[in-house]
Write an enzyme that holds these catalytic residues in place. Structure first.
Site, PDB file in Angstrom:
ATOM      1  N   HIS A 204       0.800  -1.233   0.000  1.00 18.67           N
ATOM      2  CA  HIS A 204       0.000   0.000   0.000  1.00 18.67           C
ATOM      3  C   HIS A 204       0.832   1.282   0.000  1.00 18.67           C
ATOM      4  O   HIS A 204       0.300   2.362  -0.206  1.00 18.67           O
ATOM      5  CB  HIS A 204      -0.932   0.044   1.213  1.00 18.67           C
ATOM      6  CG  HIS A 204      -0.218   0.363   2.493  1.00 18.67           C
ATOM      7  ND1 HIS A 204       0.456  -0.573   3.208  1.00 18.67           N
ATOM      8  CD2 HIS A 204      -0.052   1.543   3.153  1.00 18.67           C
ATOM      9  CE1 HIS A 204       1.002  -0.007   4.271  1.00 18.67           C
ATOM     10  NE2 HIS A 204       0.721   1.282   4.258  1.00 18.67           N
TER      11      HIS A 204
HETATM   12  C1  UD1 Z   1      -1.879   5.717   5.498  1.00 17.37           C
HETATM   13  C2  UD1 Z   1      -0.582   6.193   6.119  1.00 17.37           C
HETATM   14  C3  UD1 Z   1       0.433   5.064   6.124  1.00 17.37           C
HETATM   15  C4  UD1 Z   1      -0.147   3.824   6.789  1.00 17.37           C
HETATM   16  C5  UD1 Z   1      -1.452   3.463   6.093  1.00 17.37           C
HETATM   17  C6  UD1 Z   1      -2.092   2.233   6.677  1.00 17.37           C
HETATM   18  C7  UD1 Z   1      -0.099   8.589   5.759  1.00 17.37           C
HETATM   19  C8  UD1 Z   1       0.764   9.553   5.039  1.00 17.37           C
HETATM   20  N1  UD1 Z   1       0.011   7.300   5.361  1.00 17.37           N
HETATM   21  O1  UD1 Z   1      -1.618   5.409   4.127  1.00 17.37           O
HETATM   22  O2  UD1 Z   1       1.569   5.456   6.837  1.00 17.37           O
HETATM   23  O3  UD1 Z   1       0.788   2.762   6.688  1.00 17.37           O
HETATM   24  O4  UD1 Z   1      -2.338   4.572   6.189  1.00 17.37           O
HETATM   25  O5  UD1 Z   1      -3.137   1.773   5.856  1.00 17.37           O
HETATM   26  O6  UD1 Z   1      -0.817   8.964   6.652  1.00 17.37           O
HETATM   27  N2  UD1 Z   1      -8.765   4.990   0.810  1.00 17.37           N
HETATM   28  C9  UD1 Z   1     -10.042   4.483   0.718  1.00 17.37           C
HETATM   29  N3  UD1 Z   1     -10.699   4.149   1.868  1.00 17.37           N
HETATM   30  C10 UD1 Z   1     -10.132   4.294   3.085  1.00 17.37           C
HETATM   31  C11 UD1 Z   1      -8.839   4.815   3.170  1.00 17.37           C
HETATM   32  C12 UD1 Z   1      -8.148   5.149   2.033  1.00 17.37           C
HETATM   33  O7  UD1 Z   1     -10.584   4.314  -0.353  1.00 17.37           O
HETATM   34  O8  UD1 Z   1     -10.791   3.957   4.092  1.00 17.37           O
HETATM   35  C13 UD1 Z   1      -8.010   5.295  -0.435  1.00 17.37           C
HETATM   36  C14 UD1 Z   1      -8.252   6.647  -0.991  1.00 17.37           C
HETATM   37  O9  UD1 Z   1      -8.253   6.514  -2.379  1.00 17.37           O
HETATM   38  C15 UD1 Z   1      -7.022   7.444  -0.574  1.00 17.37           C
HETATM   39  C16 UD1 Z   1      -5.949   6.385  -0.555  1.00 17.37           C
HETATM   40  O10 UD1 Z   1      -6.627   5.173  -0.187  1.00 17.37           O
HETATM   41  O11 UD1 Z   1      -6.737   8.479  -1.457  1.00 17.37           O
HETATM   42  C17 UD1 Z   1      -4.853   6.675   0.425  1.00 17.37           C
HETATM   43  O12 UD1 Z   1      -5.350   6.776   1.754  1.00 17.37           O
HETATM   44  P1  UD1 Z   1      -4.529   7.587   2.895  1.00 17.37           P
HETATM   45  O13 UD1 Z   1      -5.200   7.398   4.191  1.00 17.37           O
HETATM   46  O14 UD1 Z   1      -4.222   8.949   2.467  1.00 17.37           O
HETATM   47  O15 UD1 Z   1      -3.143   6.848   2.939  1.00 17.37           O
HETATM   48  P2  UD1 Z   1      -2.806   5.320   3.067  1.00 17.37           P
HETATM   49  O16 UD1 Z   1      -2.239   4.902   1.773  1.00 17.37           O
HETATM   50  O17 UD1 Z   1      -3.899   4.484   3.625  1.00 17.37           O
END
Ligand code: UD1
Length: 352
Positions: A204
């Site tokens: 991820h």
């Molecule tokens: C975040 C953390 C990372 C951690 C990870 C665990 C930061 C910078 N990164 O990364 O350190 O290891 O969480 O999972 O804070 N999305 C969904 N549904 C959700 C959550 C996310 O669809 O419930 C999708 C969205 O398209 C979003 C993308 O995932 O744009 C990224 O989500 P985000 O929470 O920004 O970062 P993670 O990649 O999950």
């Protein structure tokens, strides 16, 4: 004493569980603030019910956005949360954007700030997590470190006086879940593969998902492995693959949704090996003594590598050969503590 915890992303809910239990057991008032960074049921709500965490008192519902917009949205809302709850401690967890927003708001408003999982370093300044953890450590009044290595990093940055070694709360959760599984209170998921006949994988991180060429190489590396690869697909991985026309469900990959934490632990325990870029899963692999290959150029959890249970595959075309090259030796080393870290966190917050 009143402690206000700020969480928002999946690994933080896991870390919150033993802290919430320990604070409740000690009769400490515990306010839980969920930023809403993760909002899918599979990435959020399920963790609260499965791990018996008190329901959040506040949900900021910020959702997904770029780093600045997401962190800024949280920051704008957290000031009011802090002043209205007026806690004795603000406790932030790990290294996500939710951690940084909580830290900045608490520091600016002069609330005592404690950072759980302080002192981890990858020394890779391109990782958003590295910015978040370094900035948070330097803003915090109390640094709760999981390992002696983390304590060394904090000392090297002049932060020794504010640091204390508590152990890793993820060990607390894992031991608890394994005990419940052993006593039959929690059942294992049926993956459709016998124990030892599959690899378990999660991918991820931005470094692996956001560059299409790198993403394609990682996916192809998994697809070429010699056993079925149960890939628990994070929403970020699914959406980036869709954006770049990469078909995930091909070759060895068996695509699955993210799992509840107890199911993940059971699946990890029975896997032939784990292939991941997750920090938490590298450690869980070690605690379960399942070999692990980490698809990154470095790891914060250097103990797993030194002890021979984890190896880095910086180049995704080497995932298979790195897996074959792992030679694991039985060990009773316990670099991640004894499963009692949360109790030490409560003591540290109380100043005893
Ligand atoms: C975040 C953390 C990372 C951690 C990870 C665990 C930061 C910078 N990164 O990364 O350190 O290891 O969480 O999972 O804070 N999305 C969904 N549904 C959700 C959550 C996310 O669809 O419930 C999708 C969205 O398209 C979003 C993308 O995932 O744009 C990224 O989500 P985000 O929470 O920004 O970062 P993670 O990649 O999950």
């Amino acid at each position: 004493m009143k402690v206000l915890s700020i969480v928002g992303a999946r690994p933080q809910f896991v870390k919150l569980a033993p802290i919430d239990h320990a604070l409740r057991a000690a009769g400490v008032e515990h306010v839980i603030v969920h930023t809403g960074q993760h909002y899918d049921e599979r990435m959020s709500g399920e963790f609260f019910s499965e791990l018996d965490i008190s329901a959040p008192d506040v949900n900021l519902n910020v959702g997904s956005a770029g780093h600045g917009a997401q962190t800024g949205a949280m920051l704008g809302l957290l000031d009011d949360v802090h002043t209205s709850h007026d806690p004795d401690w603000v406790l932030v967890y790990g290294d996500t954007n939710s951690t940084l927003a909580g830290a900045v708001s608490a520091a600016k408003l002069h609330y005592p700030l404690a950072h759980l999982e302080a002192g981890l370093r990858s020394f890779n300044r391109r990782m958003p997590e590295e910015h978040n953890r370094v900035l948070t450590d330097h803003a915090a009044d109390l640094l709760l470190a999981p390992t002696t290595e983390a304590m060394r990093h904090l000392a090297a940055e002049g932060l020794a006086e504010r640091s204390t070694l508590v152990g890793d709360v993820m060990t607390d959760v894992l031991f608890d879940v394994r005990a419940r599984q052993a006593s039959g209170q929690v059942t294992s998921p049926d993956l459709g593969f016998a124990a030892g006949e599959y690899y378990l994988s999660t991918i991820h991180r931005a470094e692996n998902t956001d560059d299409p060429e790198r993403l394609r190489a990682v996916v192809e590396g998994l697809q070429a492995l010699d056993k079925p690869v149960v890939l628990l697909a994070h929403p970020r991985l699914v959406s980036r693959c869709a954006d770049h026309g990469i078909d995930l469900a091909a070759g060895a990959i068996e695509l699955r949704d993210p799992m509840k934490y107890p199911d993940l632990v059971a699946a990890a325990a029975e896997a032939a090996a784990i292939v991941t870029d997750s920090g938490g899963l590298q450690k869980e692999a070690f605690l379960l003594r399942t070999p692990c290959v980490t698809v990154r150029t470095e790891t914060e959890w250097v103990e797993t590598v030194a002890l021979g249970w984890n190896a880095l595959a910086a180049d995704p075309t080497t995932i298979g050969s790195t897996l074959r090259g792992l030679s694991t030796e039985p060990t009773d080393a316990a670099p991640y503590g004894d499963g009692q870290a949360a109790g030490r966190v409560v003591e540290a917050l109380r100043g005893t």
